[in-house]
Motif scaffolding. Sequence first.
Motif, PDB file in Angstrom:
ATOM      1  N   MET A  74       0.893  -1.237  -0.063  1.00  0.00           N
ATOM      2  CA  MET A  74       0.076  -0.029   0.066  1.00  0.00           C
ATOM      3  C   MET A  74       0.837   1.349   0.185  1.00  0.00           C
ATOM      4  O   MET A  74       1.879   1.192   0.451  1.00  0.00           O
ATOM      5  N   ALA A  79      -1.459   3.948   3.769  1.00  0.00           N
ATOM      6  CA  ALA A  79      -1.074   2.752   4.472  1.00  0.00           C
ATOM      7  C   ALA A  79      -1.673   2.857   6.281  1.00  0.00           C
ATOM      8  O   ALA A  79      -1.989   2.097   6.778  1.00  0.00           O
ATOM      9  N   SER A  81      -4.173   4.474   7.614  1.00  0.00           N
ATOM     10  CA  SER A  81      -5.485   4.337   7.673  1.00  0.00           C
ATOM     11  C   SER A  81      -6.044   3.038   7.381  1.00  0.00           C
ATOM     12  O   SER A  81      -7.091   2.803   7.470  1.00  0.00           O
ATOM     13  N   GLN A  82      -5.124   1.881   7.184  1.00  0.00           N
ATOM     14  CA  GLN A  82      -5.604   0.630   7.067  1.00  0.00           C
ATOM     15  C   GLN A  82      -5.226   0.103   8.371  1.00  0.00           C
ATOM     16  O   GLN A  82      -4.889   0.673   9.482  1.00  0.00           O
ATOM     17  N   ARG A  88      -6.485  -6.745  11.357  1.00  0.00           N
ATOM     18  CA  ARG A  88      -6.504  -7.440   9.989  1.00  0.00           C
ATOM     19  C   ARG A  88      -7.212  -8.857  10.494  1.00  0.00           C
ATOM     20  O   ARG A  88      -7.788  -9.409   9.752  1.00  0.00           O
ATOM     21  N   GLU A 111      -5.804  -4.941  -1.113  1.00  0.00           N
ATOM     22  CA  GLU A 111      -5.471  -4.035  -0.238  1.00  0.00           C
ATOM     23  C   GLU A 111      -6.570  -2.662  -0.199  1.00  0.00           C
ATOM     24  O   GLU A 111      -6.770  -2.262   0.870  1.00  0.00           O
ATOM     25  N   ILE A 114      -9.115  -3.876   2.005  1.00  0.00           N
ATOM     26  CA  ILE A 114      -9.033  -3.939   3.546  1.00  0.00           C
ATOM     27  C   ILE A 114      -8.809  -2.444   4.118  1.00  0.00           C
ATOM     28  O   ILE A 114      -9.316  -2.234   5.261  1.00  0.00           O
ATOM     29  N   LEU A 115      -8.597  -1.519   3.345  1.00  0.00           N
ATOM     30  CA  LEU A 115      -8.466   0.062   3.654  1.00  0.00           C
ATOM     31  C   LEU A 115     -10.070   0.137   3.861  1.00  0.00           C
ATOM     32  O   LEU A 115     -10.224   0.939   4.670  1.00  0.00           O
ATOM     33  N   VAL A 118     -12.150  -0.693   7.563  1.00  0.00           N
ATOM     34  CA  VAL A 118     -12.002  -0.114   8.765  1.00  0.00           C
ATOM     35  C   VAL A 118     -13.032   0.771   9.251  1.00  0.00           C
ATOM     36  O   VAL A 118     -13.580   1.713   8.418  1.00  0.00           O
ATOM     37  N   ARG A 123     -11.610   5.474  12.297  1.00  0.00           N
ATOM     38  CA  ARG A 123     -10.159   5.238  11.470  1.00  0.00           C
ATOM     39  C   ARG A 123      -9.017   6.300  11.962  1.00  0.00           C
ATOM     40  O   ARG A 123      -9.567   7.592  12.317  1.00  0.00           O
ATOM     41  N   TYR A 129     -13.011   7.581   3.131  1.00  0.00           N
ATOM     42  CA  TYR A 129     -13.094   6.897   1.705  1.00  0.00           C
ATOM     43  C   TYR A 129     -14.538   6.837   1.518  1.00  0.00           C
ATOM     44  O   TYR A 129     -15.447   6.586   2.332  1.00  0.00           O
ATOM     45  N   SER A 183      -7.912   0.353  13.649  1.00  0.00           N
ATOM     46  CA  SER A 183      -7.039   1.087  12.792  1.00  0.00           C
ATOM     47  C   SER A 183      -6.069   1.716  13.549  1.00  0.00           C
ATOM     48  O   SER A 183      -5.196   2.385  13.231  1.00  0.00           O
TER      49      SER A 183
END
Length: 428
Positions: A74, A79, A81-82, A88, A111, A114-115, A118, A123, A129, A183
Motif C-alpha cells: 500500500m 497505509a 489508515s489501514q 486484520r 488492499e 482492507i482499507l 475499517v 479510523r 473513503y 485502525s
Amino acid sequence: MKLWVDVQLPSGSVVPAGTIEDIGGRGRGRGGGRAGTVSFSYAPNYLVSPSAYPLAPSLPLTPGTFSPSGSRAMLAGLADSQPDLWGRRLIDASRRRRAQRAGAVPSRASEVEILAAVPDATRQGALRYRLIEDADAGHVAAAPLSRTPTLMELDTLIAAAQAFEHGEEISDDTAELLAAGTSAGGARPKTNVLREDGSIALAKLPRDADFGDAMAWEATALHLSRDAGITVPTFELIRVGDRSVLVLDRFDRIHETSGAGQRIGYLSADSLLDKSPGELRTYVDLAEAVGRESSIAGDTAELFRRAAVSLLINNVDDHMRNHGMLRSKSGWQLSPAFDINPFYRHGAVESTPISDVDDPARRDIRNLFDAADAFRLTRAQGIELLREVERATSRWREVGAGYGLTSEGLGAMAHAFEGQNRERVREL
C-alpha cells in the motif's frame, strides 16, 4: 474496487484529495511498485488548492498515477489508515463468518478492500473513503459501526479479546465492539471507547501472553517519558478485576462537544521514510527526515530524547510504525510518543538501531551521543539531554509502584532498566 480519498484539512473542511483503486496485474505506476497492488491519483482540484498538502513525501502534489514503492503493498500515507495486525485478524474473521453463512469459500481481501473495512468513525488520521459509484452515499465504504463501546464495557471487551485470541467463536455483537479498534497500530488487542463527554479514546487490553502487568508497565514507561521531557498522550490506567487496561486519548482528534471532532492528519515514520517491509532504517534516518519535514524546530531534539528512553528502559518495540507525525496548519510535527514498553531481556530482539554502526540487537547509547549532530544538537547538548533522560527514568521503581506493580513484578523487570546503557550514560 475504487474509492474516493477525502482528507479533512486543518481548517476543518473535508475535500476530495484523489482516487485509489486495485490495479490487478496492470503494471507499475510512478512509484515503481510491484504490479497487483493499488494505484493512486490526486484530484485535479486538490492539486491547485492552496490548502492542499502531500499525503506523504513520496506522493508529491503532481499529476499522474502513483503505485507503492519497493515491496510495499500500500502507498505510504494511505497505509496508515489501514488496519493494524490485530485489526486484520478481526477483519479476516468477519469475512470468514460471512462466507460460511453464505456457504462460500472466503476470498482474500484486496488492499483497497482492507482499507475500506475499517470503521470510518474510528479510523486513524484525517483520511476518509467513499465509493466511486455512489457519490451521494457519504463515507460508506468503511465498514458500518452501529456504536463504539464505552468504558463501562471494558470487562466485556477483555473477555471477548481473550476468547478471540484463543480461537473461540464470538457473537456478531461482540465482534462489532472489538472492530472499533481496527485502525490503531500493533498486534495487541485494543478497541476505541467513548468517554462520558463523547470523546474517543483508545483502550489497550491485557492478554494471557503478557509478561507481568504489561499495561501497568506501559503506563510507567509513558510517565517516565513525560518526566524526561517527551510529549505523550493523556492516559489513565484502569483496573478491571485483576487486570489492567490502558486508556489513551486519541491524539489524531480534536474533540468538540457539538460533534465527532476534528480529524488530524497522521503520518507514521514508516510512511515518512517510505520504508519497504523488512528494510532496516535507523534513528539517524528518521532524524534527517523529521528535520526536513517538521515545522517545529525542537522535534529532532525530542526524537533524541525518545531514542534515549528506548535504550534506557530497553523498549524494543520502537519500529517505524511506532513513531509518527501530525498535520497542523503550519505543517507536520511529531505526534505524541506511544507504544513504549520495557522488555525484560536484552539482546533477544532486533530493534531500530541508532545508526549504521549500531547493533540492532545490542544497541549502544554511546552511538546516540556520537550521532548528536544528526539530531541538530551539539555534543554538549546531547550529553545534557542524556543526563536528563537518565535521571528521569532512574525513578522507574517509584513510578511503577504508583501504577500498582508489585515488588516481585518490579524485580522481574529490573534488567530492562538497569542495563549497560544506564552505566554508559553515567560514565559519560
